[in-house]
Design an enzyme around this catalytic site. Sequence first.
Site, short mmCIF file in Angstrom:
data_model
loop_
_atom_site.label_atom_id
_atom_site.label_comp_id
_atom_site.label_asym_id
_atom_site.label_seq_id
_atom_site.Cartn_x
_atom_site.Cartn_y
_atom_site.Cartn_z
CB CYS A 41 -0.92 -0.02 1.22
SG CYS A 41 -1.91 1.47 1.35
CB CYS A 43 -0.59 2.38 4.09
SG CYS A 43 -2.10 1.77 3.37
CG ASP A 44 3.11 0.99 4.60
OD1 ASP A 44 2.70 1.53 5.64
OD2 ASP A 44 2.84 -0.18 4.31
#
Length: 309
Positions: free
Chosen positions: A133, A136-137
């Site tokens: 992701c 997300c990261d």
Amino acid sequence: MKIYDVVIIGGGPAGLSAGLYAGRARLNALLIEKEKDGGQIVITSEIENYPGCLPEESGSSLVKRMSKQVETFGIERAADCVESVDFTKDVKVLHGKKSDYYAKTVIIATGAFPRPIGCEGEKDYIGKGVSYCATCDGNFFEDFEIYVVGGGDTAVEEAIYLTKFGRKVTIIHRRDELRAAKSIQEKAFKNKKIEFMWDTVVKEIGGDGMVQSMTVENLKSGEKKEIVADEEDGTFGVFGFIGYLPQSKCFEGILDLEYGYIKTNENMETNIPGVYAVGDIRVKELRQVVTACADGAIAAVMAEKYVSE
Ligand code: NAP
């Protein structure tokens, strides 16, 4: 035979949020989860994009609190795996591995899981350099080197997105041409931060707590090469985008699907009245905890209206 007002399938953020709203509405509700609560989010070591989460919040600690909150509203829980469904009558039937369940409404929150790269060491480094992701990261790799595995729309679009963070993004693709749409390819070829490693697959990911090395193989020459983290960085990012596995098998031929994802309107209603889909399993643009929770809340409110009408 007990008929629930609502049965929720899946105990990730979308399902738990639906459970919370159903419980507060005093619906007679059951939440079925086959393993542990949490879904994909439990593999995320740090949640910094869910409102109210401070840096020390991990995916599993957030889910623990969500589960506890749901329990305070007294909804029933079952540990089971739904294998098939019958949505042809007013009372919907869910056939689980252990038992059958009956409901006036059903909220599907079964999620979609990234297809693993399938190399050695991958599992050990999820959340420690390996991610699925970019939203997300990505920012954990500010100014680091990033490798993206895959050649489809998602891989190439996410690689372009990741150039905001990484100083260099290398797309590793198993063939010598991309599957992604030409318009997306053009953007990637123009981007000076993106490099390509063609005809290549990842064989092994290694490190010491964090990803530090990766062995790749050229499928045409058979040559193997070890990529080692820059000494100053100590690590690099590996993002896998080789497709997703939406958990919708038992709804095939029953609900309207698009590439395995369930189609809904903005009220989370599927093509069958009283059946809702929420979170990553539905067709949507942004698959995040915050959007999953919003979906769950909407579906539970719609289910309550459906039951009372
Ligand atoms: P995808 O189109 O199925 O592409 C998967 C990619 O991963 C392919 O390049 C494939 O290689 C590679 N791959 C698959 N298994 C692999 C393995 N075991 N090892 C190494 N590489 C592997 O998946 P996606 O990119 O997630 O897209 C899914 C669907 O959503 C597609 O229909 C896509 O068009 C759509 N989508 C659209 C947009 C958009 O329109 N903006 C954005 C994202 C997704 P090969 O090419 O060799 O098969």
